[in-house]
Design a protein around this motif. Structure first.
Motif, mmCIF file in Angstrom:
data_model
loop_
_atom_site.group_PDB
_atom_site.id
_atom_site.type_symbol
_atom_site.label_atom_id
_atom_site.label_comp_id
_atom_site.label_asym_id
_atom_site.label_seq_id
_atom_site.Cartn_x
_atom_site.Cartn_y
_atom_site.Cartn_z
ATOM 1 N N GLY A 32 1.816 10.833 -3.808
ATOM 2 C CA GLY A 32 2.006 12.263 -3.991
ATOM 3 C C GLY A 32 1.351 13.128 -2.939
ATOM 4 O O GLY A 32 1.699 14.301 -2.785
ATOM 5 N N THR A 33 0.390 12.561 -2.198
ATOM 6 C CA THR A 33 -0.315 13.330 -1.163
ATOM 7 C C THR A 33 -0.229 12.646 0.196
ATOM 8 O O THR A 33 -1.015 12.959 1.094
ATOM 9 C CB THR A 33 -1.798 13.522 -1.543
ATOM 10 O OG1 THR A 33 -2.446 12.246 -1.620
ATOM 11 C CG2 THR A 33 -1.932 14.231 -2.879
ATOM 12 N N PHE A 34 0.728 11.741 0.363
ATOM 13 C CA PHE A 34 0.768 10.896 1.557
ATOM 14 C C PHE A 34 0.850 11.687 2.848
ATOM 15 O O PHE A 34 0.356 11.255 3.890
ATOM 16 C CB PHE A 34 1.952 9.914 1.465
ATOM 17 C CG PHE A 34 3.259 10.478 1.965
ATOM 18 C CD1 PHE A 34 3.712 10.190 3.246
ATOM 19 C CD2 PHE A 34 4.027 11.317 1.174
ATOM 20 C CE1 PHE A 34 4.903 10.711 3.722
ATOM 21 C CE2 PHE A 34 5.212 11.844 1.631
ATOM 22 C CZ PHE A 34 5.657 11.545 2.916
ATOM 23 N N HIS A 80 8.503 10.030 -12.412
ATOM 24 C CA HIS A 80 7.312 10.863 -12.288
ATOM 25 C C HIS A 80 7.205 11.414 -10.870
ATOM 26 O O HIS A 80 7.126 12.632 -10.660
ATOM 27 C CB HIS A 80 6.091 10.016 -12.640
ATOM 28 C CG HIS A 80 4.831 10.784 -12.868
ATOM 29 N ND1 HIS A 80 4.711 11.761 -13.828
ATOM 30 C CD2 HIS A 80 3.614 10.703 -12.259
ATOM 31 C CE1 HIS A 80 3.486 12.253 -13.810
ATOM 32 N NE2 HIS A 80 2.807 11.639 -12.861
ATOM 33 N N TYR A 81 7.228 10.520 -9.872
ATOM 34 C CA TYR A 81 7.172 10.971 -8.482
ATOM 35 C C TYR A 81 8.498 11.563 -8.019
ATOM 36 O O TYR A 81 8.537 12.342 -7.057
ATOM 37 C CB TYR A 81 6.767 9.823 -7.568
ATOM 38 C CG TYR A 81 5.272 9.639 -7.457
ATOM 39 C CD1 TYR A 81 4.460 10.693 -7.053
ATOM 40 C CD2 TYR A 81 4.669 8.418 -7.738
ATOM 41 C CE1 TYR A 81 3.090 10.535 -6.952
ATOM 42 C CE2 TYR A 81 3.295 8.254 -7.636
ATOM 43 C CZ TYR A 81 2.510 9.319 -7.239
ATOM 44 O OH TYR A 81 1.146 9.163 -7.142
ATOM 45 N N GLY A 82 9.581 11.206 -8.689
ATOM 46 C CA GLY A 82 10.880 11.750 -8.307
ATOM 47 C C GLY A 82 10.981 13.258 -8.464
ATOM 48 O O GLY A 82 11.864 13.886 -7.871
ATOM 49 N N HIS A 103 7.214 5.370 -14.919
ATOM 50 C CA HIS A 103 6.007 4.987 -14.179
ATOM 51 C C HIS A 103 6.202 3.569 -13.658
ATOM 52 O O HIS A 103 6.317 2.621 -14.434
ATOM 53 C CB HIS A 103 4.774 5.076 -15.075
ATOM 54 C CG HIS A 103 3.474 4.972 -14.342
ATOM 55 N ND1 HIS A 103 2.253 5.011 -14.993
ATOM 56 C CD2 HIS A 103 3.189 4.819 -13.026
ATOM 57 C CE1 HIS A 103 1.287 4.896 -14.096
ATOM 58 N NE2 HIS A 103 1.838 4.776 -12.900
ATOM 59 N N VAL A 104 6.218 3.437 -12.337
ATOM 60 C CA VAL A 104 6.553 2.156 -11.722
ATOM 61 C C VAL A 104 5.497 1.078 -11.995
ATOM 62 O O VAL A 104 5.851 -0.071 -12.289
ATOM 63 C CB VAL A 104 6.790 2.335 -10.201
ATOM 64 C CG1 VAL A 104 5.591 2.915 -9.495
ATOM 65 C CG2 VAL A 104 7.183 1.016 -9.562
ATOM 66 N N ASP A 105 4.213 1.425 -11.908
ATOM 67 C CA ASP A 105 3.162 0.396 -11.934
ATOM 68 C C ASP A 105 3.172 -0.441 -13.214
ATOM 69 O O ASP A 105 3.262 -1.676 -13.150
ATOM 70 C CB ASP A 105 1.782 1.024 -11.732
ATOM 71 C CG ASP A 105 1.691 1.941 -10.527
ATOM 72 O OD1 ASP A 105 2.699 2.593 -10.210
ATOM 73 O OD2 ASP A 105 0.618 2.021 -9.926
ATOM 74 N N PRO A 106 3.053 0.163 -14.403
ATOM 75 C CA PRO A 106 3.063 -0.656 -15.611
ATOM 76 C C PRO A 106 4.413 -1.280 -15.892
ATOM 77 O O PRO A 106 4.488 -2.345 -16.528
ATOM 78 C CB PRO A 106 2.645 0.322 -16.724
ATOM 79 C CG PRO A 106 2.969 1.668 -16.194
ATOM 80 C CD PRO A 106 2.783 1.582 -14.718
ATOM 81 N N THR A 107 5.497 -0.645 -15.435
ATOM 82 C CA THR A 107 6.814 -1.263 -15.613
ATOM 83 C C THR A 107 6.887 -2.588 -14.875
ATOM 84 O O THR A 107 7.339 -3.601 -15.427
ATOM 85 C CB THR A 107 7.925 -0.316 -15.124
ATOM 86 O OG1 THR A 107 7.901 0.883 -15.896
ATOM 87 C CG2 THR A 107 9.293 -0.963 -15.254
ATOM 88 N N MET A 108 6.442 -2.622 -13.628
ATOM 89 C CA MET A 108 6.445 -3.873 -12.870
ATOM 90 C C MET A 108 5.619 -4.940 -13.578
ATOM 91 O O MET A 108 6.003 -6.112 -13.640
ATOM 92 C CB MET A 108 5.899 -3.634 -11.463
ATOM 93 C CG MET A 108 6.781 -2.785 -10.577
ATOM 94 S SD MET A 108 8.359 -3.547 -10.123
ATOM 95 C CE MET A 108 7.825 -4.806 -8.953
ATOM 96 N N ALA A 109 4.473 -4.528 -14.130
ATOM 97 C CA ALA A 109 3.560 -5.493 -14.744
ATOM 98 C C ALA A 109 4.112 -6.098 -16.025
ATOM 99 O O ALA A 109 3.586 -7.108 -16.511
ATOM 100 C CB ALA A 109 2.214 -4.824 -15.023
ATOM 101 N N MET A 110 5.162 -5.506 -16.589
ATOM 102 C CA MET A 110 5.741 -6.009 -17.833
ATOM 103 C C MET A 110 6.800 -7.081 -17.610
ATOM 104 O O MET A 110 7.317 -7.656 -18.574
ATOM 105 C CB MET A 110 6.340 -4.855 -18.632
ATOM 106 C CG MET A 110 5.300 -3.911 -19.194
ATOM 107 S SD MET A 110 6.091 -2.562 -20.096
ATOM 108 C CE MET A 110 4.640 -1.727 -20.749
ATOM 109 N N HIS A 111 7.142 -7.355 -16.356
ATOM 110 C CA HIS A 111 8.227 -8.288 -16.053
ATOM 111 C C HIS A 111 7.719 -9.465 -15.236
ATOM 112 O O HIS A 111 6.804 -9.321 -14.425
ATOM 113 C CB HIS A 111 9.347 -7.564 -15.299
ATOM 114 C CG HIS A 111 10.025 -6.502 -16.104
ATOM 115 N ND1 HIS A 111 11.230 -6.697 -16.734
ATOM 116 C CD2 HIS A 111 9.635 -5.229 -16.414
ATOM 117 C CE1 HIS A 111 11.576 -5.594 -17.380
ATOM 118 N NE2 HIS A 111 10.627 -4.692 -17.202
#
Length: 332
Positions: A201-203, A225-227, A302-310
């Motif tokens: 978000g601040t890159f 969220h970031y979209g 939210h990408v982070d926890p979604t990835m962690a669920m698969h």
């Protein structure tokens, strides 16, 4: 294999959008100006793709991520941007054949790192997010303690995560600059070559902050969220589901709470409006007629926890599956 042949819910990465995201970030922050954060994807194959566009330093959130990256031979400089006093995990990181640096913000984290073979650290500084990090005025003395314990102090890090979603860009920039003034204050007392901060978000807001490496991660895949932020990155991550029930006015797909990170609210769905999610179901109002057995494309919040669920992500181009990437850094 066609994407419609995948068992659902299936985590899918659009290969072309993903490639464009990596290229966009690499053009803005080439080489070690970016220290990609693997917590966003927890996947060494994806990290290898980031390395292929020029990034060889990486940020990790857990010791398992550090160890997994080191054993996979991805990255030459790994940062655990987190505190730990777990002796076994610290020793496992220290035994890797790669540079490992850990964040410290207390005498206890310094002692644990030094006693278990870690050679270098960054002083983690509180720049406004009430999480880990030492007060800026205490950073210099903590760096002295770390050097006395035998650690190389490579510099400072701070995370302005509380500012990632400030809606108006000018306001976000002003708040980031104020937050990074605290990090510069700490760095003046600490020394070292590294001033590390930032996120997706601040890159692009660190041109005048003194930060020389940015810890962005979500940019590679994105989420709703970031979209919302108007960033120059595309949605590349989706969860493909199957429509399992159709009623008058709504339909249900098999992408529920156990397949999605929900801390940022409901996901969205292509050609429909999400009503709610439950354990194994997503109920939505489709924009066009759907039938049982049709596929539905869900965009996670939210990408982070979604990835962690698969267990794995499927890399797809033009609806053809071209690779399977294990999510091999998930768990602790």
């Amino acid at each position: 294999m066609h994407v419609n042949e995948l068992a659902t819910p299936a985590l899918v990465i659009d290969a072309d959008a993903f490639d464009r995201n990596l290229a966009t970030m690499a053009s803005h922050h080439p080489g070690d100006r970016l220290r990609p954060h693997v917590k966003a994807h927890k996947c060494t194959a994806l990290a290898a793709a980031q390395q292929a566009v020029g990034h060889s330093t990486f940020t990790c959130a857990t010791p398992l991520e550090v160890v997994g990256m080191g054993r996979a031979g991805v990255g030459v400089d790994l940062l655990l941007a987190n505190e730990t006093v777990d002796a076994g995990r610290l020793r496992a990181m220290a035994e890797l054949d790669v540079m490992v640096t850990v964040a410290v913000d207390s005498a206890e984290t310094i002692r644990a790192a030094a006693d278990n073979g870690i050679g270098s650290c960054l002083i983690d500084v509180n720049v406004g997010l009430p999480r880990c990090g030492v007060a800026p005025e205490r950073a210099g003395s903590l760096a002295d303690d770390a050097r006395a314990a035998g650690l190389e102090v490579r510099g400072v890090m701070g995370y302005e995560g509380h500012l990632m979603m400030v809606p108006e860009r000018g306001d976000r920039l002003a708040q980031v600059e104020a937050s990074m003034a605290l990090l510069r204050q700490a760095h003046a007392d600490v020394g070292g070559d590294i001033v590390s901060a930032g996120g997706t978000g601040t890159f692009d807001l660190h041109g005048n902050t003194g930060v020389n490496e940015v810890q962005a991660g979500s940019y590679a895949l994105m989420d709703t969220h970031y979209g919302q932020q108007g960033l120059p990155f595309e949605q590349a991550l989706f969860v493909v589901g199957t429509v399992i029930s159709v009623s008058d006015g709504w339909a249900v797909t098999d992408v529920g709470l156990k397949a999605l990170g929900m801390d940022h609210g409901n996901p969205s769905i292509v050609d429909g409006d999400v009503w709610f999610c439950s354990d194994e179901h997503l109920t939505y109002a489709p924009h066009t007629s759907v039938s049982v057995g049709d596929r539905a494309t869900v965009i996670p919040g939210h990408v982070d926890p979604t990835m962690a669920m698969h267990e794995a992500a499927w890399l797809v181009r033009d609806d053809e599956v071209i690779d399977r990437w294990p999510i091999d850094l998930r768990g602790w």
